[in-house]
Design an enzyme around this catalytic site. Sequence first.
Site, PDB file in Angstrom:
ATOM      1  N   HIS A 252      27.861  27.011  25.518  1.00  0.00           N
ATOM      2  CA  HIS A 252      28.787  26.260  26.669  1.00  0.00           C
ATOM      3  C   HIS A 252      29.617  27.173  27.028  1.00  0.00           C
ATOM      4  O   HIS A 252      30.565  26.501  27.871  1.00  0.00           O
ATOM      5  CB  HIS A 252      29.648  25.327  25.648  1.00  0.00           C
ATOM      6  CG  HIS A 252      28.709  23.964  24.782  1.00  0.00           C
ATOM      7  ND1 HIS A 252      28.068  24.536  23.754  1.00  0.00           N
ATOM      8  CD2 HIS A 252      28.762  22.923  25.205  1.00  0.00           C
ATOM      9  CE1 HIS A 252      27.512  23.322  23.336  1.00  0.00           C
ATOM     10  NE2 HIS A 252      27.803  22.334  24.251  1.00  0.00           N
TER      11      HIS A 252
ATOM     12  N   GLU B  40      18.725  16.044  30.832  1.00  0.00           N
ATOM     13  CA  GLU B  40      19.073  16.494  32.251  1.00  0.00           C
ATOM     14  C   GLU B  40      17.418  16.588  32.892  1.00  0.00           C
ATOM     15  O   GLU B  40      17.632  16.528  34.048  1.00  0.00           O
ATOM     16  CB  GLU B  40      19.457  17.928  31.836  1.00  0.00           C
ATOM     17  CG  GLU B  40      20.815  18.061  31.388  1.00  0.00           C
ATOM     18  CD  GLU B  40      21.083  17.943  30.055  1.00  0.00           C
ATOM     19  OE1 GLU B  40      21.976  17.774  29.616  1.00  0.00           O
ATOM     20  OE2 GLU B  40      19.977  17.687  29.243  1.00  0.00           O
TER      21      GLU B  40
END
Length: 338
Positions: free
Chosen positions: A136, A67
Amino acid sequence: MSDASGETRDLTMSRAMVSAIAHEMRENDEVFYMGEDVADYGGIFDSTEGLREEFGYDRVMDVPISETAYLGAAVGAAQEGMRPIAELMFVDFFGVAMDQIYNQMAKNTYMSGGNVSVPMVLTAAVGGTYNDAAQHSQTLYGTFAHVPGLKVVVPSTAYEAKGLMHNAIRDDDPVLYMFHKRLMGIGWLPAPDGPKTPVPQTDYTIPFGSADVKRDGDDVTIVTLGLHVHRALEAAADLADDGIDAEVVDLRSLVPLDTDTIVESVEKTGNLVVVDEDYRSYGVTGEIVASVADEALAALDSVERVALPDVPIPYSRPMENEVVPDVDDIAAAVRRTQ
């Protein structure tokens, strides 16, 4: 165009997002999409399904699991005049690219004295309720709304998903577009009733900073966003059987925030319930209550906040169900205001 007239078709939220992205990519060669599993796979939440087939790998790019690298690349591309859309598979992963988001994407226009703009969209899947544990399952609305330089939007239906996406891609500032997994309408993660809506086939925009009153009412104002718009509407329907008339306000964008619509509703009802899937402390619920107190304290008879307790979201299904607000939690909070 800014209105939503013309022929419509029923779409899931994921298809509405893709419809807007595809339109903008056809209209502007500088628009491209990048992220993990967004090309051949079509995004694990169907956020890019079909785009690679039409636009190819040069404009729909699978990236390495870094990322830091690809969000940094998106910032650089935006500063050079392109309009990238970069996807965080889960918003929780922002931690490994915090500098790129917090200090570059959000601030480079200011750090350059206005010499560069960063016209990019960062999409991110948010929310729990499907047992994927603490790394998550967060929403983190307040985390990003707190950062000056970012615009933050949260669709609750397919209609909003398309209109907000058109507006986000065209915006000359960086926009964080937060979509709730549970609303996308994918087969393995059933959506509640409501997110699938008629959507105009033409392009249209929904201005940022314009909340939407999803249900009119006179007794209490419920302010919420994302998944919990639908839970609030279900709670309001149940409450109506008991003679309690709840108004439901869908924020649609956090930055800018439409305080006028919220205050107007509270001045009518006198009671405020704020519902959020983010953490209770230092978050959206507190900000909404404070904003109303600043502008309409005299009109406010009662306040309730419904949000996640300040704990990592559990993996266990019963434990996750316990911490994520549900319809009963919202209805109970409303009853406490009466």
